[in-house]
Design a protein around this motif. Structure first.
Motif, mmCIF file in Angstrom:
data_model
loop_
_atom_site.group_PDB
_atom_site.id
_atom_site.type_symbol
_atom_site.label_atom_id
_atom_site.label_comp_id
_atom_site.label_asym_id
_atom_site.label_seq_id
_atom_site.Cartn_x
_atom_site.Cartn_y
_atom_site.Cartn_z
ATOM 1 N N GLU A 167 6.785 6.088 11.678
ATOM 2 C CA GLU A 167 7.534 5.798 12.828
ATOM 3 C C GLU A 167 9.194 6.397 12.450
ATOM 4 O O GLU A 167 9.765 7.088 13.320
ATOM 5 C CB GLU A 167 7.350 4.690 13.492
ATOM 6 N N ILE A 187 9.928 0.896 1.750
ATOM 7 C CA ILE A 187 9.408 -0.144 2.280
ATOM 8 C C ILE A 187 8.902 -0.956 1.034
ATOM 9 O O ILE A 187 7.840 -0.721 0.535
ATOM 10 C CB ILE A 187 8.315 0.049 3.051
ATOM 11 N N GLU A 224 3.706 -4.641 4.068
ATOM 12 C CA GLU A 224 4.363 -4.139 5.075
ATOM 13 C C GLU A 224 3.989 -2.649 5.061
ATOM 14 O O GLU A 224 4.189 -1.834 6.103
ATOM 15 C CB GLU A 224 5.932 -4.366 5.375
ATOM 16 N N LYS A 262 1.177 0.536 7.654
ATOM 17 C CA LYS A 262 1.344 0.009 9.131
ATOM 18 C C LYS A 262 1.832 1.018 9.974
ATOM 19 O O LYS A 262 2.142 0.614 10.904
ATOM 20 C CB LYS A 262 1.928 -1.399 8.880
ATOM 21 N N ILE A 293 4.969 2.023 9.825
ATOM 22 C CA ILE A 293 6.630 1.913 9.976
ATOM 23 C C ILE A 293 7.218 3.359 9.348
ATOM 24 O O ILE A 293 8.131 3.606 10.053
ATOM 25 C CB ILE A 293 6.982 0.546 9.098
#
Length: 82
Positions: free
Chosen positions: A17, A4, A9, A12, A14
Motif C-alpha cells: 500500500e 517494517i 506486521e 499484511k 502495508i
C-alpha cells in the motif's frame, strides 16, 4: 526506503500500500515518468513485492555493498509510467 521492523506486521499489505500510494503520487501529482528502487539480491521478499507492483529488473550493481567481510550485489528495479 521502506522497512517494517515488526515481523508480526509483515505480509499484511502495508508495504504494498505504501509503495502504491507513493508511486501514484509521484506519477500523478508530480508528473514523474519513472521511479527506481535498489534492493540487495538476497532480499527476496522485497524483490518479490516490487516486481509484483510492476517494477522490472533493469540492472545489477556487482559487489556493490560490503557486509561482514563480503560483498553483495544490488538489483536495480524500475517502473515507468505508461
Amino acid at each position: 526506503g521502506i522497512v517494517i521492523l515488526n515481523q508480526a506486521e509483515r505480509n499484511k499489505g502495508i508495504g504494498a500500500e505504501a509503495i502504491t500510494l507513493l508511486t501514484e503520487y509521484l506519477f500523478e501529482a508530480l508528473g514523474l515518468r519513472q521511479v527506481y528502487a535498489n534492493i540487495l539480491e538476497d532480499n527476496l521478499a522485497s524483490l518479490h513485492l516490487f516486481q509484483k507492483l510492476g517494477f522490472q529488473q533493469v540492472g545489477v550493481k556487482k559487489d556493490w555493498v560490503r557486509f561482514k567481510n563480503a560483498f553483495k550485489n544490488e538489483i536495480l528495479l524500475q517502473k515507468i509510467n505508461s
